[in-house]
Design an enzyme around this catalytic site. Structure first.
Site, PDB file in Angstrom:
ATOM      1  N   PHE A 142       0.854  -1.189   0.000  1.00 45.13           N
ATOM      2  CA  PHE A 142       0.000   0.000   0.000  1.00 45.13           C
ATOM      3  C   PHE A 142       0.888   1.237   0.000  1.00 45.13           C
ATOM      4  CE2 PHE A 142      -2.424   3.433   2.014  1.00 45.13           C
ATOM      5  CZ  PHE A 142      -3.534   3.448   1.186  1.00 45.13           C
ATOM      6  N   ASP A 227       9.243   2.606   1.337  1.00 43.67           N
ATOM      7  CA  ASP A 227       8.107   3.337   1.887  1.00 43.67           C
ATOM      8  C   ASP A 227       8.033   3.051   3.383  1.00 43.67           C
ATOM      9  OD1 ASP A 227       5.650   4.225   2.766  1.00 43.67           O
ATOM     10  OD2 ASP A 227       4.544   3.543   0.998  1.00 43.67           O
ATOM     11  N   LYS A 256       2.838   9.268   8.361  1.00 47.10           N
ATOM     12  CA  LYS A 256       2.059   8.849   9.537  1.00 47.10           C
ATOM     13  C   LYS A 256       2.567   9.345  10.893  1.00 47.10           C
ATOM     14  CE  LYS A 256      -0.930   5.429   7.664  1.00 47.10           C
ATOM     15  NZ  LYS A 256      -0.574   4.745   6.420  1.00 47.10           N
TER      16      LYS A 256
HETATM   17  C1  LIG Z   1      -0.805   5.024   5.082  1.00 42.35           C
HETATM   18  C2  LIG Z   1       0.265   4.705   4.109  1.00 42.35           C
HETATM   19  C3  LIG Z   1       0.447   5.467   2.945  1.00 42.35           C
HETATM   20  C4  LIG Z   1      -0.472   6.610   2.580  1.00 42.35           C
HETATM   21  O1  LIG Z   1      -0.384   7.643   3.488  1.00 42.35           O
HETATM   22  P1  LIG Z   1      -1.520   8.797   3.503  1.00 42.35           P
HETATM   23  O2  LIG Z   1      -1.018   9.762   4.512  1.00 42.35           O
HETATM   24  O3  LIG Z   1      -2.806   8.142   3.877  1.00 42.35           O
HETATM   25  O4  LIG Z   1      -1.558   9.362   2.135  1.00 42.35           O
HETATM   26  C5  LIG Z   1       1.505   5.150   2.115  1.00 42.35           C
HETATM   27  N1  LIG Z   1       2.329   4.128   2.401  1.00 42.35           N
HETATM   28  C6  LIG Z   1       2.181   3.373   3.497  1.00 42.35           C
HETATM   29  C7  LIG Z   1       3.150   2.270   3.779  1.00 42.35           C
HETATM   30  C8  LIG Z   1       1.126   3.614   4.387  1.00 42.35           C
HETATM   31  O5  LIG Z   1       0.971   2.852   5.458  1.00 42.35           O
END
Ligand SMILES: *Cc1c(COP(=O)(O)O)cnc(C)c1O
Length: 401
Positions: A142, A227, A256
């Site tokens: 994700f 990420d 986050k």
């Molecule tokens: C939550 C998340 C995102 C997206 O972040 P948003 O602030 O909701 O745009 C991207 N990568 C990872 C691994 C995430 O957990």
């Protein structure tokens, strides 16, 4: 005779349903305030917050360090745009760059999706310069909901209704080094992956996976984008999971937990990737505003001064041991790292477990039909952790009925 009056939660649910677009399910709770790891809803019910707004409220709620930093900065200067610089942003960038053991540069943005958009633009531009056009991502990963981030998100249900999306993306099984080896070649611009798949259900790859990805990218001349939007800034007991495993990514994305609840994202780029963007290539009006930067600096300083990285490891291990010790027919196993864990259920009843936990005063997340995700504030105390472990048998009993 008094009329039957609904709860304030029900009244807000009715208003919410009438006015909000249909992209979210109806939230079961309406939160009003918080303190530490506890939140209260509008009807006065208290919950131990074991999700922290999806791994965001890293210092818990209403932490004085964040409250003071935000209030001070908000009464000094809220916004500059990128036409002026400000010291909180520069200092934050310096702190983030120092988290990787290599010369690094930083871009500040609003959230995880915009951090990954910037990372993908770096990969795309550099790929175009050197004639590489494929991006390799992982199934179950994700990376966010904007078009570019969605294009590399390996969850068809999230992606397919919005196709066509930016192309040239290939998905390989997560944690499978051979699949990565087969996919990464001289046409690969970048590999993007999470150190642990968070939204995928707190899925840990086999040990050494990131290092193998690094080696494959080095051999092929591809960029490695890690990420760390969910894994970074203490969640896993380290500033960056990649660096903790001895891996220096070309690009790291963060969001986050970084702002402790204030909206901020960041890209840390090293080496060649740090030199790709030129003036005019990318930008944001709001990203990295002084208030969000002040909050992020308060988060980083507090993690240091309160030794929260060690605390996260210790409380995580305590939780892990307590879950392992629990013998319940509905609990099939548990996994995780630091204060980022999943309970694996023997049946796909995670939504019922989430409801039962709430009724017992705990906010948890049915991240998969058969998995419950726990991502509490990093300040969760051992006693708070124990209170959930103690309640878990009754919660599972209630969900199993
Ligand atoms: C939550 C998340 C995102 C997206 O972040 P948003 O602030 O909701 O745009 C991207 N990568 C990872 C691994 C995430 O957990």
């Amino acid at each position: 005779m008094t009329a039957v009056v609904g709860t304030r939660t029900e009244a807000l649910q009715a208003r919410w349903s009438a006015v909000m677009l249909g992209n979210y399910g109806l939230p079961p709770v309406a939160l009003e305030r918080g303190s530490g790891s506890t939140v209260w809803d509008v009807d006065g019910r208290a919950y131990l917050d074991l999700l922290a707004g999806i791994a965001v409220s890293s210092l818990g709620h209403a932490h004085p360090a964040i409250a003071e930093a935000v209030a001070r900065q908000a009464s000094t200067l809220v916004h500059t745009s990128n036409l002026a610089m400000h010291e909180p942003g520069i200092e934050l960038a310096e702190r983030l760059a120092a988290m990787v053991p290599a010369p690094a540069r930083v871009f500040l943005c609003q959230d995880g999706a915009t951090a990954n958009e910037a990372a993908l633009k770096i990969a795309r531009k550099r790929g175009n310069l050197v004639g590489r056009h494929r991006v390799v991502s992982t199934v179950g990963g994700f990376h966010g909901r904007t078009a570019g981030a969605l294009a590399v998100t390996g969850t068809p249900a999230k992606r397919e209704p919005f196709e066509p999306l930016p192309g040239g993306v290939e998905f390989v099984a997560y944690g499978d080094v051979q699949a990565l080896r087969d996919a990464v070649d001289a046409s690969t611009a970048a590999v993007i992956l999470e150190p642990v798949q968070g939204e995928g259900g707190v899925v840990l790859p086999p040990p050494g996976y990131l290092a193998e990805a690094r080696a494959l990218c080095d051999a092929a001349g591809a960029l490695l984008v890690v990420d760390e939007v969910q894994s970074g800034i203490g969640r896993a007991g380290s500033w960056l999971m990649s660096v903790d495993q001895g891996v220096v990514p070309d690009v790291v994305t963060l969001a986050k937990g970084l702002g402790g609840g204030m909206a901020i994202g960041a890209v840390i780029a090293t080496g060649e990737a740090a030199e790709v963007l030129a003036p005019g290539d990318h930008g944001t009006t709001f990203g990295g505003n002084p208030v969000a930067c002040a909050a992020a600096l308060a988060v980083i300083r507090t993690i240091e001064s309160e030794h929260l990285l060690d605390h996260v490891v210790a409380v995580g291990e305590r939780w892990s041991a307590s879950f392992d010790a629990l013998d319940h027919p509905l609990l099939a196993g548990q996994r995780g790292v630091g204060l980022w864990r999943a309970l694996e259920l023997a049946e796909p009843v995670a939504p019922a477990v989430e409801v039962a936990a709430r009724e017992h005063g705990f906010l948890v997340n049915a991240v998969r039909p058969g998995s419950i995700r726990l991502a509490p504030p990093l300040v969760l105390t051992p006693d708070e952790a124990d209170s959930f472990s103690a309640a878990l048998p009754a919660i599972l009993d209630a969900a199993g009925q």
